[in-house]
Scaffold this active site. Structure first.
Site, PDB file in Angstrom:
ATOM      1  N   GLU A  86      46.047 -84.467   3.669  1.00 11.53           N
ATOM      2  CA  GLU A  86      44.954 -84.374   4.634  1.00 11.53           C
ATOM      3  C   GLU A  86      43.656 -83.941   3.975  1.00 11.53           C
ATOM      4  O   GLU A  86      42.602 -84.563   4.159  1.00 11.53           O
ATOM      5  CB  GLU A  86      45.313 -83.398   5.759  1.00 11.53           C
ATOM      6  CG  GLU A  86      44.166 -83.223   6.746  1.00 11.53           C
ATOM      7  CD  GLU A  86      44.502 -82.361   7.945  1.00 11.53           C
ATOM      8  OE1 GLU A  86      43.665 -82.320   8.865  1.00 11.53           O
ATOM      9  OE2 GLU A  86      45.576 -81.729   7.957  1.00 11.53           O
ATOM     10  N   ASP A 106      50.711 -82.824   5.322  1.00 15.43           N
ATOM     11  CA  ASP A 106      49.793 -82.038   6.150  1.00 15.43           C
ATOM     12  C   ASP A 106      50.068 -80.568   5.839  1.00 15.43           C
ATOM     13  O   ASP A 106      51.101 -80.031   6.247  1.00 15.43           O
ATOM     14  CB  ASP A 106      50.011 -82.313   7.635  1.00 15.43           C
ATOM     15  CG  ASP A 106      48.876 -81.774   8.499  1.00 15.43           C
ATOM     16  OD1 ASP A 106      48.117 -80.911   8.011  1.00 15.43           O
ATOM     17  OD2 ASP A 106      48.747 -82.206   9.653  1.00 15.43           O
ATOM     18  N   ILE A 108      48.609 -77.667   6.742  1.00 10.45           N
ATOM     19  CA  ILE A 108      48.618 -76.802   7.924  1.00 10.45           C
ATOM     20  C   ILE A 108      48.327 -77.689   9.127  1.00 10.45           C
ATOM     21  O   ILE A 108      47.175 -78.047   9.388  1.00 10.45           O
ATOM     22  CB  ILE A 108      47.585 -75.663   7.842  1.00 10.45           C
ATOM     23  CG1 ILE A 108      47.856 -74.756   6.640  1.00 10.45           C
ATOM     24  CG2 ILE A 108      47.598 -74.840   9.136  1.00 10.45           C
ATOM     25  CD1 ILE A 108      46.864 -73.594   6.511  1.00 10.45           C
ATOM     26  N   THR A 111      45.481 -76.490  12.633  1.00 11.30           N
ATOM     27  CA  THR A 111      44.512 -75.588  11.988  1.00 11.30           C
ATOM     28  C   THR A 111      43.768 -74.733  13.011  1.00 11.30           C
ATOM     29  O   THR A 111      43.540 -73.546  12.777  1.00 11.30           O
ATOM     30  CB  THR A 111      43.507 -76.390  11.141  1.00 11.30           C
ATOM     31  OG1 THR A 111      44.223 -77.068  10.098  1.00 11.30           O
ATOM     32  CG2 THR A 111      42.476 -75.480  10.505  1.00 11.30           C
ATOM     33  N   ASP A 236      50.050 -86.598  10.251  1.00  7.92           N
ATOM     34  CA  ASP A 236      50.536 -85.962  11.478  1.00  7.92           C
ATOM     35  C   ASP A 236      51.838 -86.580  11.970  1.00  7.92           C
ATOM     36  O   ASP A 236      52.604 -85.924  12.681  1.00  7.92           O
ATOM     37  CB  ASP A 236      49.505 -86.094  12.601  1.00  7.92           C
ATOM     38  CG  ASP A 236      48.199 -85.376  12.319  1.00  7.92           C
ATOM     39  OD1 ASP A 236      48.255 -84.189  11.951  1.00  7.92           O
ATOM     40  OD2 ASP A 236      47.125 -85.999  12.466  1.00  7.92           O
TER      41      ASP A 236
END
Length: 298
Positions: A86, A106, A108, A111, A236
């Site tokens: 990401e 990803d 985190i 976020t 995601d």
């Protein structure tokens, strides 16, 4: 030490490939747990927050640090592999899926939740070969729940096999979604209109938890019947798509077509009937593809 799986293209049997990807998944599990511990510590510290594509598209130093940790460790072990992350994509690195073994990360997910210490935050690591998703690992950073799946080998939560809800009746469904980064009035009208259509079906309810990957894991566990979103990214959905499919669920494009990982659109459900019903209700929201600058179709 480099992995013995450097010569993937030269492997002579599917069995060797399978063992190699199993080894890769073991590494992914260890990395997700390690990254999750970093996130657990970072959430207690002061957070330096900035925005990316929109004022609501947040990024923190922790996002970048965790991604660097994951990719640098994996690259050392698997130097012939490709990586889509990401934060590196946000910095301009190409986001394109090739036939090469590719990690889709990803660091985190959630976020905004992380910034507010809202406890729905995850590390997500997906893996694709020849553009097919092979395995996914998602680690819930706040409670230590680990979701895993490998193509053809089932999906698990902390080692317990997962099974989706097989509900086909929309009037008995709990639906999950996310708002997306666009908040202009026209986009919000479409978003709310889509929600109104489903609430009028009627469904039991609609929930927004702020983490696409964890919401999708709830489909795999059977805690909810369907999920839809416009505006999410390949990182995601990659890991979660494997987990849902291996739990017996269905993951498709919002048009009803097969999932296109770069399209930024998804419907996931415990049954194909549920997925297709939800897809038919949705007015689309347009987002630029993840691979938009790589000469692919719009």
């Amino acid at each position: 030490v480099a992995s013995p799986c450097l010569a993937e293209a030269a492997m002579s049997s599917a069995g060797e490939d399978d063992r190699c990807w199993a080894d890769c998944m073991d590494v992914a599990v260890r990395m997700a747990r390690r990254a999750g511990q970093v996130v657990q510590e970072a959430v207690k510290q002061e957070k330096r927050v900035s925005s990316k594509s929109t004022p609501t598209d947040l990024v923190t130093e922790a996002d970048q640090q965790v991604e660097d940790l994951i990719i640098s460790t994996l690259r050392e072990k698997f130097p012939s592999h490709r990586f889509i992350g990401e934060e590196s994509s946000a910095e301009g690195e190409e986001c394109i899926l090739t036939d090469s073994p590719t990690w889709i990360i990803d660091p985190i997910d959630g976020t905004c939740n992380f910034v507010h210490s809202f406890p729905m935050v995850a590390v997500s690591i997906g893996f694709a070969v020849k553009k097919e998703l092979e395995f996914g690992v998602i680690y819930h950073c706040f409670d230590g729940t680990l979701y895993t799946a490998r193509r053809g080998h089932g999906a698990f939560c902390n080692g317990v096999r997962l099974q989706v809800s097989k509900e086909k009746d929309i009037s008995k469904a709990l639906i999950l979604t996310e708002i997306g980064a666009k908040r202009d009035p026209a986009t919000l009208d479409i978003f709310l209109g889509n929600m109104k259509k489903l609430l009028s079906a009627p469904v039991h309810g609609v929930r927004i938890i702020g983490s696409s990957t964890l919401a999708l894991c709830h489909i795999a566990t059977g805690a909810a019947e369907a999920y839809y979103q416009f505006g999410l990214h390949c990182w995601d959905i990659a890991a979660a798509a494997v987990i849902i499919r291996e739990a017996g669920g269905c993951v498709i494009d919002t048009t009803g077509a097969p999932l296109d990982l770069m399209s930024r659109r998804v419907v996931a459900a415990g049954s194909r009937e549920m997925a297709e019903y939800v897809a038919r209700q949705l007015q689309p929201i347009s987002y630029e593809r993840d691979d938009h600058d790589q000469g692919t179709r719009p």
